[in-house]
Motif scaffolding. Sequence first.
Motif, PDB file in Angstrom:
ATOM      1  N   TYR A 113     -24.656  32.068  -3.089  1.00 32.99           N
ATOM      2  CA  TYR A 113     -24.690  30.925  -3.952  1.00 32.99           C
ATOM      3  C   TYR A 113     -24.565  29.717  -3.228  1.00 32.99           C
ATOM      4  CZ  TYR A 113     -23.081  27.266  -7.254  1.00 32.99           C
ATOM      5  OH  TYR A 113     -22.907  26.065  -7.863  1.00 32.99           O
ATOM      6  N   ARG A 114     -25.666  28.850  -3.496  1.00 38.40           N
ATOM      7  CA  ARG A 114     -25.717  27.558  -2.775  1.00 38.40           C
ATOM      8  C   ARG A 114     -26.032  26.617  -3.932  1.00 38.40           C
ATOM      9  NH1 ARG A 114     -24.274  30.425   0.668  1.00 38.40           N
ATOM     10  NH2 ARG A 114     -24.898  30.853   2.437  1.00 38.40           N
ATOM     11  N   LYS A 115     -25.649  25.272  -3.564  1.00 39.40           N
ATOM     12  CA  LYS A 115     -26.293  24.129  -4.603  1.00 39.40           C
ATOM     13  C   LYS A 115     -26.468  22.925  -3.851  1.00 39.40           C
ATOM     14  CE  LYS A 115     -21.798  21.904  -5.388  1.00 39.40           C
ATOM     15  NZ  LYS A 115     -21.068  21.291  -6.534  1.00 39.40           N
ATOM     16  N   PHE A 116     -26.993  21.973  -4.471  1.00 32.85           N
ATOM     17  CA  PHE A 116     -27.209  20.614  -3.962  1.00 32.85           C
ATOM     18  C   PHE A 116     -27.044  19.712  -5.233  1.00 32.85           C
ATOM     19  CE2 PHE A 116     -31.551  21.449  -4.794  1.00 32.85           C
ATOM     20  CZ  PHE A 116     -31.977  20.073  -5.449  1.00 32.85           C
ATOM     21  N   GLU A 117     -26.925  18.447  -4.954  1.00 34.71           N
ATOM     22  CA  GLU A 117     -26.886  17.492  -5.979  1.00 34.71           C
ATOM     23  C   GLU A 117     -27.880  16.231  -5.428  1.00 34.71           C
ATOM     24  OE1 GLU A 117     -23.179  15.888  -6.528  1.00 34.71           O
ATOM     25  OE2 GLU A 117     -22.104  17.873  -6.751  1.00 34.71           O
ATOM     26  N   SER A 118     -28.746  15.825  -6.424  1.00 29.67           N
ATOM     27  CA  SER A 118     -29.696  14.832  -6.096  1.00 29.67           C
ATOM     28  C   SER A 118     -29.196  13.667  -5.670  1.00 29.67           C
ATOM     29  CB  SER A 118     -30.367  14.178  -7.282  1.00 29.67           C
ATOM     30  OG  SER A 118     -29.153  13.487  -8.187  1.00 29.67           O
ATOM     31  N   TRP A 119     -29.865  13.145  -4.451  1.00 23.77           N
ATOM     32  CA  TRP A 119     -29.520  12.090  -3.718  1.00 23.77           C
ATOM     33  C   TRP A 119     -30.229  10.900  -3.914  1.00 23.77           C
ATOM     34  CZ3 TRP A 119     -31.435  16.547  -1.952  1.00 23.77           C
ATOM     35  CH2 TRP A 119     -32.666  16.636  -1.683  1.00 23.77           C
TER      36      TRP A 119
END
Length: 119
Positions: A113-119
């Motif tokens: 599991y990995r995630k990112f948030e918009s920048w």
Amino acid sequence: MPQITVDYSAGLGDGFDRPGFAKALHEATVGIAAAKPPACKTRFRRTEDIVVGPETDGHAHVHVHIALLPGRTDETKARLTEAALELLRAHLEVAEGLVLHASAEVRDLDASYRKFESW
């Protein structure tokens, strides 16, 4: 994290306070499983058909999937599952004559599991 998915029968749409349920479940997840409030995300998936045994009419279902980062005890997961079911009772009105099949589960997210948030 946590990633919450709620599958529910289309026939429950008007009687299911989905935003209220999600907010209450987020609060329970923070209190029981030490999640951070902004990390709680819930999506709802409406299902059109349900078949129970040989029957295609008269039944509805809700299943709550809660996926958390590893590290919670089985007791914590069970408490959160029970809380989810109690919250369903509080946020769901089932039409007379309809049999509701409600369930919930808490599981660990996979190590990938990995995630990112918009920048």
